[in-house]
Design a protein around this motif. Sequence first.
Motif, short mmCIF file in Angstrom:
data_model
loop_
_atom_site.label_atom_id
_atom_site.label_comp_id
_atom_site.label_asym_id
_atom_site.label_seq_id
_atom_site.Cartn_x
_atom_site.Cartn_y
_atom_site.Cartn_z
N MET A 278 60.92 6.39 42.73
CA MET A 278 61.15 6.09 41.72
C MET A 278 59.58 6.64 40.94
N ASN A 279 60.20 6.87 39.50
CA ASN A 279 60.09 7.36 39.00
C ASN A 279 59.02 6.46 36.89
N PHE A 280 57.81 6.82 37.24
CA PHE A 280 57.65 5.88 35.77
C PHE A 280 57.04 6.61 34.65
N TYR A 281 57.04 5.94 33.41
CA TYR A 281 56.89 6.30 32.79
C TYR A 281 56.00 5.62 30.93
N VAL A 282 55.00 6.38 30.52
CA VAL A 282 54.17 5.47 29.63
C VAL A 282 54.99 5.11 29.20
N ASN A 283 54.82 3.35 28.91
CA ASN A 283 55.00 3.27 27.33
C ASN A 283 56.60 2.17 27.85
N GLU A 284 56.98 2.74 29.12
CA GLU A 284 58.48 1.60 30.08
C GLU A 284 57.41 0.55 30.15
N ILE A 285 58.24 -0.94 29.99
CA ILE A 285 58.62 -2.16 30.08
C ILE A 285 58.67 -2.86 31.49
N LEU A 286 57.94 -3.48 32.51
CA LEU A 286 58.07 -4.04 34.07
C LEU A 286 57.98 -5.66 33.37
N GLN A 287 59.54 -5.97 34.49
CA GLN A 287 58.81 -7.15 34.73
C GLN A 287 58.80 -8.01 35.49
N ASP A 288 57.37 -9.28 35.94
CA ASP A 288 57.54 -9.28 36.80
C ASP A 288 58.42 -11.15 37.40
N CYS A 289 58.93 -10.98 37.72
CA CYS A 289 60.26 -11.79 38.25
C CYS A 289 59.79 -12.81 37.95
N GLN A 290 58.74 -12.94 39.20
CA GLN A 290 57.85 -14.18 39.89
C GLN A 290 57.08 -15.30 39.02
N GLN A 291 56.46 -14.69 38.50
CA GLN A 291 55.58 -14.63 37.47
C GLN A 291 55.98 -14.95 35.90
N GLU A 292 57.38 -14.40 35.35
CA GLU A 292 57.99 -14.14 34.08
C GLU A 292 57.28 -13.42 33.65
N LYS A 293 56.23 -12.89 34.00
CA LYS A 293 55.85 -11.88 33.05
C LYS A 293 55.98 -10.88 32.35
N THR A 294 55.67 -9.63 31.42
CA THR A 294 56.20 -8.73 30.81
C THR A 294 54.79 -7.89 30.75
N TYR A 295 54.99 -6.41 31.73
CA TYR A 295 53.85 -5.38 30.75
C TYR A 295 54.56 -3.92 30.66
N ARG A 296 53.90 -3.04 29.43
CA ARG A 296 53.97 -1.94 28.73
C ARG A 296 52.54 -1.36 30.28
N ILE A 297 53.59 0.12 30.40
CA ILE A 297 52.35 1.07 31.18
C ILE A 297 51.37 2.17 29.88
N LEU A 298 50.70 1.79 30.10
CA LEU A 298 49.68 2.39 29.02
C LEU A 298 49.04 4.25 29.77
N TRP A 299 49.20 3.94 31.29
CA TRP A 299 48.86 5.43 31.48
C TRP A 299 48.94 5.11 33.29
N ILE A 300 49.55 7.00 33.41
CA ILE A 300 49.97 6.69 34.45
C ILE A 300 49.21 8.28 35.21
N ASP A 301 48.24 8.67 35.96
CA ASP A 301 47.49 9.80 36.80
C ASP A 301 48.09 10.42 36.40
N SER A 302 47.98 11.89 36.77
CA SER A 302 48.78 13.33 37.29
C SER A 302 49.55 12.85 38.29
N GLY A 303 48.56 12.12 39.40
CA GLY A 303 49.26 12.04 40.73
C GLY A 303 50.29 11.37 40.84
N ASN A 304 50.31 10.54 40.12
CA ASN A 304 51.38 9.62 40.37
C ASN A 304 50.96 8.77 41.37
N ILE A 305 49.35 8.00 41.26
CA ILE A 305 49.44 7.14 42.09
C ILE A 305 48.26 5.71 42.00
N ILE A 306 47.86 6.00 40.26
CA ILE A 306 47.87 4.80 39.44
C ILE A 306 48.51 5.19 38.40
#
Length: 712
Positions: A1-29
């Motif tokens: 599964m691929n992720f991209y900067v500025n994508e929106i993620l939603q925590d369904c359990q806590q009903e919170k939303t997050y924006r991805i700010l940065w991803i390292d080149s190794g796709n680890i953190i």
Amino acid sequence: MNFYVNEILQDCQQEKTYRILWIDSGNIIMYILELNNTKSFPEKKLVSEVTDSIIVGDWRKIIDTSYDVIVSSEYEKKHYEARDAAWAIIEGIVKEEPAIYEKAFRTKLVKEAQEKHQVTYPTVRKYLYKYWSRGKTLDALLPDYKNSGGKGKGKKAGESKRGRPPVYGVKGINVDEEAKRIFRLAIEKYYLTSKQNSLTAAYKFMLKEFYVENIYYENGVEKILLKDEDAIPTLTQFKYWYQKEYDAPEVLIARKGEKRFNKDHRAVLNTSQSEVFGPGSRYQIDATIADVYLVSEVNRNWIIGRPVVYLVMDVFSRMVVGMYVGLEGPSWAGAMMAMTNVVADKKKYCAQYDIELNEEDWPSCHLPEILLADKGEFEGYNVERLVKAFNLHVENAASYRADWKGIVEKQFDLIQKKVKPLLPGYIDVDFQERGAKDYRLDAKLTLKEFTQILIKQVLQHNTKHYLKTYVRDRDLVADDVQPIPLELWNWGIKNRTGKLRAFAEDLVKLQLLPRGTATVNYKGIQFKGISYSCDRAIQESWFENARMKGSWKTEIAYDPRNMSRVYVLNDLDGSFEACYLLEVSKRYEGLSLEEITYWKRQERLLEKGQNHQQLQKDVDYVADVEAIIKKAEKEKKAQQDPTLSKAEEVGAIRDNRKEEKERQRKVESKSIIEKQVADTEVIAFPQTVAETDFKRPNVRDFLKRRKGDKDE
């Protein structure tokens, strides 16, 4: 599964939303920021951890629907200056990725920016959050002046009067929360109702109910005294708050009803042809009662009422592909007759009405992929037969939603307007008004003649009517196809075929003909008072068996337009056996069921009229008989011998009968002789007659004489 900067993620359990700010080149953190929380800071997450959460359903990706930072003409120069000033403060900070996302390094850079630009820590933090949460763009720092000023929000009422100074000295009042509450109550009680009161009337009702100073009585009638004009709201204020708080759909639904709103007042943002690809994609069927009175073909003195007209139209080409004119419906039977006509050979159909037609002038003889119809006729068991036999998808329009069938509805309107000036017996706008002409008495056309007129109107529409409002797509424009139904149909058959379905006309007819229950008895197959027979019935001795064992019921199919033939259903293989009229019903040859029914009704009316006359004669007869009996009883009573016993009276019957018979013979022979010699002169001869007592002997004398004969 691929992720991209500025994508929106939603925590369904806590009903919170997050924006991805940065991803390292190794796709680890990755670093993410919680949205809708200005106190949040970037958080570090393992890509694998987020991936697992999404797989198990605890997290999910959502689409970013926020467009707050899109630049528009609303932003002025000062707004851009504020944006650039904010960028100057954080520019050196945000470029230090990913170190800036760590607290210690970020704190150091923020302090440097404070000292350099002489701003507070909350200011720098605010700019950083806006920049990160809104997509890391320069325009994310534009000020939120659109939220300033309380646009759309009411102002608190103070002591002084708000608004434009009055022109004619009537100040009104400051509309506070209590006044708004009263406005809402009045509007909902007196304006948003099916009574459709005017807004001015609602305002007056409101004053009468909520702004009363005193109540007094005048001549026993209760009257009210309103408050001073400066203590009540003005009509302008009332209208202002109504327009501010209520939108058009809400008002129209409350006043007109949701069904009428959807039909007459909703927004129209699409066209019918957007739902279709070519001829046969969708047909629309509907019925209307024509505004004309007709007469019977059997007797033109019989007015048979107004006919029902069914039309079936192809949505793509606007061609009328089927029709039915009769007295059946609006009902399943009428709808099926129209559908039968859809697959009929139009040349033969027109020939029945003495109209010559080239096949290419009306080439439609197919069933569609989808049929849009009214709810009433095409719901229930009957439509299942249509679906199962031909795999035809039937859609039903909602109640009061004639606009869903706008094409065929409009065609009815066009037909009525075009034939109105020509038809005798046509209903005008003043029909049934006092003093208006009774158009029923002008009826002259039969059902067949009216059908001829409508067929010619349909042919004119199909072959020559220019569709001014038809929206041609690029293909039609490229091929220079004129918006005339026949040309659209022919082009569609050539270029966009595949939706029409061909079935044998007889098969469709027998499947779609209305069904009924007939009775088989020794007089034939009886249906609607008409007698039929068929070859199968003769071969299997149906009528002889019915006479010996009793009658039974059988299912038949019939064409109400022509009752010369009906069809008996064979339960074993589903086939049909054609039945013909018996001699007793030959007078109905070639007539429709409506005409036969009307004929029978007229005969019953005639019989009913004669029944009254016959009843009068029967009553007169009873009166005469009662008079004779009364006279006889009187004479019997006068001659009654009270000394006779019942046995004596009964015992003399034989002798009395013999004597009465002799007397009757003499009377009858005398009347015959008198008739023969009526014109002959009679000469009387003198003769000597012995005195004889011709007095009738007493009953006792007869009894004594009979007893003496027995003793001897």
